[in-house]
Scaffold this active site. Structure first.
Site, PDB file in Angstrom:
ATOM      1  N   ARG A  85       0.811  -1.219   0.000  1.00 55.27           N
ATOM      2  CA  ARG A  85       0.000   0.000   0.000  1.00 55.27           C
ATOM      3  C   ARG A  85       0.844   1.268   0.000  1.00 55.27           C
ATOM      4  O   ARG A  85       1.919   1.309   0.594  1.00 55.27           O
ATOM      5  CB  ARG A  85      -0.925   0.002   1.223  1.00 55.27           C
ATOM      6  N   HIS A 110      -0.928  -2.522  -4.592  1.00 55.33           N
ATOM      7  CA  HIS A 110      -0.412  -3.481  -5.577  1.00 55.33           C
ATOM      8  C   HIS A 110      -0.378  -2.958  -7.010  1.00 55.33           C
ATOM      9  O   HIS A 110      -0.715  -3.667  -7.955  1.00 55.33           O
ATOM     10  CB  HIS A 110      -1.226  -4.767  -5.513  1.00 55.33           C
ATOM     11  N   HIS A 184       2.487 -12.875  -5.402  1.00 61.95           N
ATOM     12  CA  HIS A 184       1.353 -12.963  -4.463  1.00 61.95           C
ATOM     13  C   HIS A 184       0.759 -14.372  -4.426  1.00 61.95           C
ATOM     14  O   HIS A 184      -0.460 -14.530  -4.372  1.00 61.95           O
ATOM     15  CB  HIS A 184       0.281 -11.936  -4.846  1.00 61.95           C
ATOM     16  N   ASP A 250      -2.116  -9.519   8.324  1.00 60.95           N
ATOM     17  CA  ASP A 250      -1.876  -8.849   7.042  1.00 60.95           C
ATOM     18  C   ASP A 250      -0.840  -7.768   7.330  1.00 60.95           C
ATOM     19  O   ASP A 250      -1.097  -6.587   7.212  1.00 60.95           O
ATOM     20  CB  ASP A 250      -3.168  -8.259   6.474  1.00 60.95           C
ATOM     21  N   GLU A 312       4.898 -12.615   1.153  1.00 67.57           N
ATOM     22  CA  GLU A 312       5.313 -11.742   0.060  1.00 67.57           C
ATOM     23  C   GLU A 312       6.610 -11.031   0.461  1.00 67.57           C
ATOM     24  O   GLU A 312       6.603 -10.162   1.339  1.00 67.57           O
ATOM     25  CB  GLU A 312       4.216 -10.719  -0.232  1.00 67.57           C
TER      26      GLU A 312
END
Length: 348
Positions: A85, A110, A184, A250, A312
């Site tokens: 982000r 992304h 991803h 996350d 990631e």
């Protein structure tokens, strides 16, 4: 030799190819020219049975369906120009302000509305001393999705003889631009025999993580994981403390310097293991929190919440707006290079 077949056509009629890499142990990786997407990865379990350890679809239409575009989980795709982000879709570079699409609440995510995950990559199959290879190239023009500079990105997938999937990234630009490339893939080491990954045990070589606000933008604080549900310095099942993390994991973890194996995962059911090696400063653990059962993938598998996890490898989120974070600016005359390895094995 690696092979190429048709993977169907995009919604605007472009044929998409599917490339298959193999090794002598029977491992198989398939990658699509659409998004450079890792669509399947077959690895043996503790009994020697091959199983597909990533989430995805049998043809390209799955990655373009209205349901997929609505939830936009980015299954297996190459991500750019900027993975993760950027706050409010804005950054300033060399005194100039740039605006990006806000496609994740108030923020850019992304790479934007049409990121690298939805582009057709040019492909070349080959072999190296390490194994069969697929070299993917994409030219991102100046101004694409609001980013400055003509950028050329190359990603080489290699399936090695010892059951590792290696990704080597490189990029050049003719203007300064932020760059944060990643893949991803959503992993489930049980090959779908478990509907979720909560029993997978994970270890992260990270003593700190980037604290985020309620829109998942870093506050700038790098907080110790000690005594928190973010402490994976010793193995913990993903589901053990996930209820203590609102919305699920996350988060970007700050990788300890000097360590090559940055993450490891073990699935007790199948015996499969996965180690992640990278030269990047961060790794995002995402536990498929937004999967809601609306997507049906390979072999009719319904992907519900926590059906897969992502690791990631990356620079930190919102780095262009965070001067204390490692820089993500690529400048003319420089070549960005990075490598990530997913090494698979078994534990009996």
């Amino acid at each position: 030799m690696p092979t190429a077949t048709s993977f169907g056509h995009t919604t605007d009629g472009i044929e998409v190819q599917l490339f298959t890499l193999r090794n002598a142990r029977g491992a198989i990786a398939t990658i699509s020219s659409y998004g450079g997407t890792l669509t399947s990865l077959l690895m043996p379990d503790k009994t020697g049975q091959l199983g597909d350890v990533v989430l995805g679809f049998d043809e390209v239409s799955g990655y373009q369906s209205p349901a997929f575009r609505k939830s936009n989980p980015y299954f297996g795709a190459l991500i750019g120009r900027y993975g993760n982000r950027i706050a409010k879709g804005r950054f300033t570079l060399d005194g100039q302000d740039y605006g990006l699409a806000t496609n994740n609440g108030p923020n850019a995510l992304h790479g934007g509305t049409l990121g690298f995950d939805q582009r057709i990559w040019q492909a070349a199959l080959g072999t190296s001393a390490a194994g069969e290879t697929l070299t993917l190239t994409y030219h991102s023009p100046d101004g694409e999705e609001g980013y400055p500079g003509n950028l050329t990105v190359t990603v080489v997938y290699t399936l090695t003889a010892d059951n590792a999937l290696r990704l080597d990234y490189s990029a050049t630009t003719d203007q300064a631009t932020p760059l944060n490339l990643t893949n991803h893939a959503y992993f489930n080491l049980s090959h779908g025999t478990s509907k979720d990954i909560l029993s997978h045990e994970i270890t992260l070589a990270a003593d700190r993580y980037t604290v985020v606000d309620d829109t998942l933008i870093p506050t700038g604080e790098l907080r110790s994981v000690a005594g928190t549900p973010f402490d994976f310095t010793m193995p913990h099942a993903i589901g053990e403390r996930i209820a203590q993390v609102p919305g699920g994991y996350d988060h970007n973890f700050v990788l300890n310097e000097g360590l090559r194996v940055t993450a490891s995962v073990y699935d007790p059911a199948s015996g499969r293991t996965m180690a992640v090696m990278t030269d990047q400063p961060g790794i995002q653990l995402y536990t498929g929190n937004f999967l809601d059962g609306s997507l049906t993938g390979k072999n009719g598998t319904v992907y519900g919440q926590h059906a897969g996890f992502c690791l990631e490898t990356q620079h930190f989120p919102d780095s262009p707006n965070q001067p204390d974070f490692p820089t993500t600016i690529l400048r003319p005359g420089e070549t960005f290079r990075s490598g990530t390895v997913y090494q698979f094995g078994v534990r009996h």
